[in-house]
Design an enzyme around this catalytic site. Structure first.
Site, PDB file in Angstrom:
ATOM      1  N   ALA A 204      13.374 -95.386 -29.707  1.00 60.87           N
ATOM      2  CA  ALA A 204      13.932 -94.062 -29.433  1.00 60.87           C
ATOM      3  C   ALA A 204      14.027 -93.303 -30.750  1.00 60.87           C
ATOM      4  O   ALA A 204      14.137 -93.910 -31.815  1.00 60.87           O
ATOM      5  CB  ALA A 204      15.316 -94.215 -28.810  1.00 60.87           C
TER       6      ALA A 204
ATOM      7  N   GLU B 293      11.175-102.031 -25.058  1.00 63.80           N
ATOM      8  CA  GLU B 293      11.712-101.878 -23.689  1.00 63.80           C
ATOM      9  C   GLU B 293      10.702-101.172 -22.782  1.00 63.80           C
ATOM     10  O   GLU B 293      10.594-101.487 -21.600  1.00 63.80           O
ATOM     11  CB  GLU B 293      13.028-101.097 -23.721  1.00 63.80           C
ATOM     12  CG  GLU B 293      14.185-101.929 -24.276  1.00 63.80           C
ATOM     13  CD  GLU B 293      15.477-101.156 -24.337  1.00 63.80           C
ATOM     14  OE1 GLU B 293      15.480-100.059 -24.908  1.00 63.80           O
ATOM     15  OE2 GLU B 293      16.494-101.645 -23.795  1.00 63.80           O
TER      16      GLU B 293
HETATM   17  N1  COA Z   1      13.058 -92.557 -34.853  1.00 53.89           N
HETATM   18  C1  COA Z   1      12.833 -91.499 -35.645  1.00 53.89           C
HETATM   19  N2  COA Z   1      11.959 -91.510 -36.666  1.00 53.89           N
HETATM   20  C2  COA Z   1      11.295 -92.662 -36.889  1.00 53.89           C
HETATM   21  C3  COA Z   1      11.481 -93.805 -36.108  1.00 53.89           C
HETATM   22  C4  COA Z   1      12.412 -93.722 -35.038  1.00 53.89           C
HETATM   23  N3  COA Z   1      12.647 -94.747 -34.208  1.00 53.89           N
HETATM   24  N4  COA Z   1      10.672 -94.781 -36.567  1.00 53.89           N
HETATM   25  C5  COA Z   1      10.011 -94.256 -37.607  1.00 53.89           C
HETATM   26  N5  COA Z   1      10.381 -92.975 -37.799  1.00 53.89           N
HETATM   27  C6  COA Z   1       9.892 -92.051 -38.823  1.00 53.89           C
HETATM   28  C7  COA Z   1      10.501 -92.309 -40.205  1.00 53.89           C
HETATM   29  O1  COA Z   1      11.765 -91.694 -40.317  1.00 53.89           O
HETATM   30  C8  COA Z   1       9.460 -91.682 -41.094  1.00 53.89           C
HETATM   31  O2  COA Z   1       9.641 -90.288 -41.108  1.00 53.89           O
HETATM   32  P1  COA Z   1       9.411 -89.434 -42.470  1.00 53.89           P
HETATM   33  O3  COA Z   1       7.961 -89.634 -42.805  1.00 53.89           O
HETATM   34  O4  COA Z   1       9.747 -88.051 -42.072  1.00 53.89           O
HETATM   35  O5  COA Z   1      10.320 -90.057 -43.475  1.00 53.89           O
HETATM   36  C9  COA Z   1       8.150 -91.963 -40.362  1.00 53.89           C
HETATM   37  O6  COA Z   1       8.498 -92.248 -39.006  1.00 53.89           O
HETATM   38  C10 COA Z   1       7.422 -93.160 -40.888  1.00 53.89           C
HETATM   39  O7  COA Z   1       8.336 -94.241 -40.954  1.00 53.89           O
HETATM   40  P2  COA Z   1       8.365 -95.256 -42.204  1.00 53.89           P
HETATM   41  O8  COA Z   1       9.639 -96.029 -42.091  1.00 53.89           O
HETATM   42  O9  COA Z   1       8.114 -94.509 -43.477  1.00 53.89           O
HETATM   43  O10 COA Z   1       7.067 -96.115 -41.858  1.00 53.89           O
HETATM   44  P3  COA Z   1       6.802 -97.648 -42.056  1.00 53.89           P
HETATM   45  O11 COA Z   1       5.435 -97.871 -41.491  1.00 53.89           O
HETATM   46  O12 COA Z   1       7.070 -98.078 -43.444  1.00 53.89           O
HETATM   47  O13 COA Z   1       7.890 -98.406 -41.145  1.00 53.89           O
HETATM   48  C11 COA Z   1       9.083 -98.881 -39.094  1.00 53.89           C
HETATM   49  C12 COA Z   1       7.813 -98.337 -39.762  1.00 53.89           C
HETATM   50  C13 COA Z   1       8.859 -98.722 -37.608  1.00 53.89           C
HETATM   51  C14 COA Z   1       9.281-100.360 -39.449  1.00 53.89           C
HETATM   52  C15 COA Z   1      10.320 -98.104 -39.594  1.00 53.89           C
HETATM   53  O14 COA Z   1      10.061 -96.711 -39.525  1.00 53.89           O
HETATM   54  C16 COA Z   1      11.546 -98.382 -38.743  1.00 53.89           C
HETATM   55  O15 COA Z   1      12.243 -99.359 -38.968  1.00 53.89           O
HETATM   56  N6  COA Z   1      11.837 -97.496 -37.761  1.00 53.89           N
HETATM   57  C17 COA Z   1      13.021 -97.610 -36.931  1.00 53.89           C
HETATM   58  C18 COA Z   1      12.808 -98.686 -35.878  1.00 53.89           C
HETATM   59  C19 COA Z   1      14.035 -98.860 -35.014  1.00 53.89           C
HETATM   60  O16 COA Z   1      15.107 -99.220 -35.454  1.00 53.89           O
HETATM   61  N7  COA Z   1      13.843 -98.599 -33.729  1.00 53.89           N
HETATM   62  C20 COA Z   1      14.856 -98.802 -32.744  1.00 53.89           C
HETATM   63  C21 COA Z   1      15.590 -97.555 -32.480  1.00 53.89           C
HETATM   64  S1  COA Z   1      16.846 -97.879 -31.284  1.00 53.89           S
END
Ligand code: COA
Length: 255
Positions: free
Chosen positions: A65, A111
């Site tokens: 999300a 999910e």
């Molecule tokens: N919601 C909003 N934005 C998200 C997101 C999410 N669930 N997942 C990734 N993004 C965004 C990041 O904020 C980033 O934005 P920016 O470029 O404006 O800073 C962009 O996507 C790229 O993410 P980044 O973390 O730089 O990429 P990565 O490839 O190194 O890592 C993830 C990818 C998925 C491991 C990491 O983004 C992450 O942990 N995301 C959250 C996952 C999460 O907790 N999901 C459950 C939500 S309930």
């Protein structure tokens, strides 16, 4: 219909819905939820799609999300069941659904995949339920669906720790139906969709309904649903055509 956050194409009965917000790893926001719901209605009304694949643009399937939206949500928003209601619609879609997973499938992303009928996973994919690290819990079906797919003990471990797993582990615990190299995920999902699309549409639909309801019903009710579904199929023209084709082919070989 044109969409901003997803793309859709359909070929030979196999539909592909691509989550299309690659800059944020396809994070699921409310606009995207609305568009996917519209697409599900479009697919149902169209009647030509026999299996629907979900995939992600860019490096990931779906990283959960949208945290920017999640942070602002309050109790009343959780009760609106924004993602949960969508995933239930996916689960109940008349045609089989396939999650084609590469990169990250986290939180609501996993999910979403749990609500699909089948999961094709890349060897190097990363699947997990990291919600507790954000101070929330899975709220769109994982506490209900994950134990049914992988068993209660494994589901508890994944949800309590937030640990990510790869393709091989997902396959070993029954979370993945197939594991393939990243570049073959969509192709493998398409070949599953094509195999499904070749079969009797009503037969597949009723089989899905019976399977989806099996665990909710008593033995007698579950078996009755199966028999009634079969009764409908026995009187369907397509059954007669398919069986006649088989028998005539056999006769032609013999003569
Ligand atoms: N919601 C909003 N934005 C998200 C997101 C999410 N669930 N997942 C990734 N993004 C965004 C990041 O904020 C980033 O934005 P920016 O470029 O404006 O800073 C962009 O996507 C790229 O993410 P980044 O973390 O730089 O990429 P990565 O490839 O190194 O890592 C993830 C990818 C998925 C491991 C990491 O983004 C992450 O942990 N995301 C959250 C996952 C999460 O907790 N999901 C459950 C939500 S309930």
């Amino acid at each position: 219909m044109t969409y901003q956050t997803i793309r859709f194409e359909e070929k030979d009965g196999a539909g592909v819905c691509t989550f299309d917000r690659p800059d944020v790893r396809n994070a699921l926001n409310e606009e995207m939820v609305g568009e996917i719901r519209s697409l599900l209605h479009e697919v149902t009304a169209g009647g030509t799609c026999r299996a629907l694949i979900f995939t992600g643009a860019g490096s990931s399937f779906l990283a959960g999300a949208d945290i920017a939206e999640l942070r602002e949500r309050r109790a009343g928003d959780a009760l609106r069941r924004i993602n949960a209601a969508l995933f239930r619609e996916v689960e109940q879609l008349a045609v089989p659904t396939i999650a084609a997973i590469h990169g990250y499938a986290l939180g609501g992303g996993l999910e979403f995949a749990l609500a699909c009928d089948l999961r094709v996973v890349a060897e190097d994919a990363k699947l997990g339920q990291p919600e507790v690290a954000l101070g929330i819990m899975p709220g769109a079906g994982a506490t209900y669906r994950l134990p049914r797919i992988v068993g209660l003990g494994r589901a508890k471990e994944l949800i309590y720790t937030g640990r990510m797993i790869g393709g091989a582990e997902a396959l070993a615990m029954g979370l993945a139906n197939r594991v393939v190299p990243r570049e073959s995920v969509l192709e493998e999902a398409r070949s599953l969709a094509t195999a499904i699309a070749k079969n009797g549409a009503l037969a597949v639909r009723l089989a899905k309904t019976a399977l989806n309801h099996a665990h909710e019903l008593s033995t007698d009710a579950g078996l009755a649903l199966e028999s009634v579904s079969q009764a409908v199929l026995f009187d369907d023209d397509e059954k007669n055509e398919r069986m006649t084709r088989f028998l005539e082919r056999k006769q032609a070989k013999e003569s």
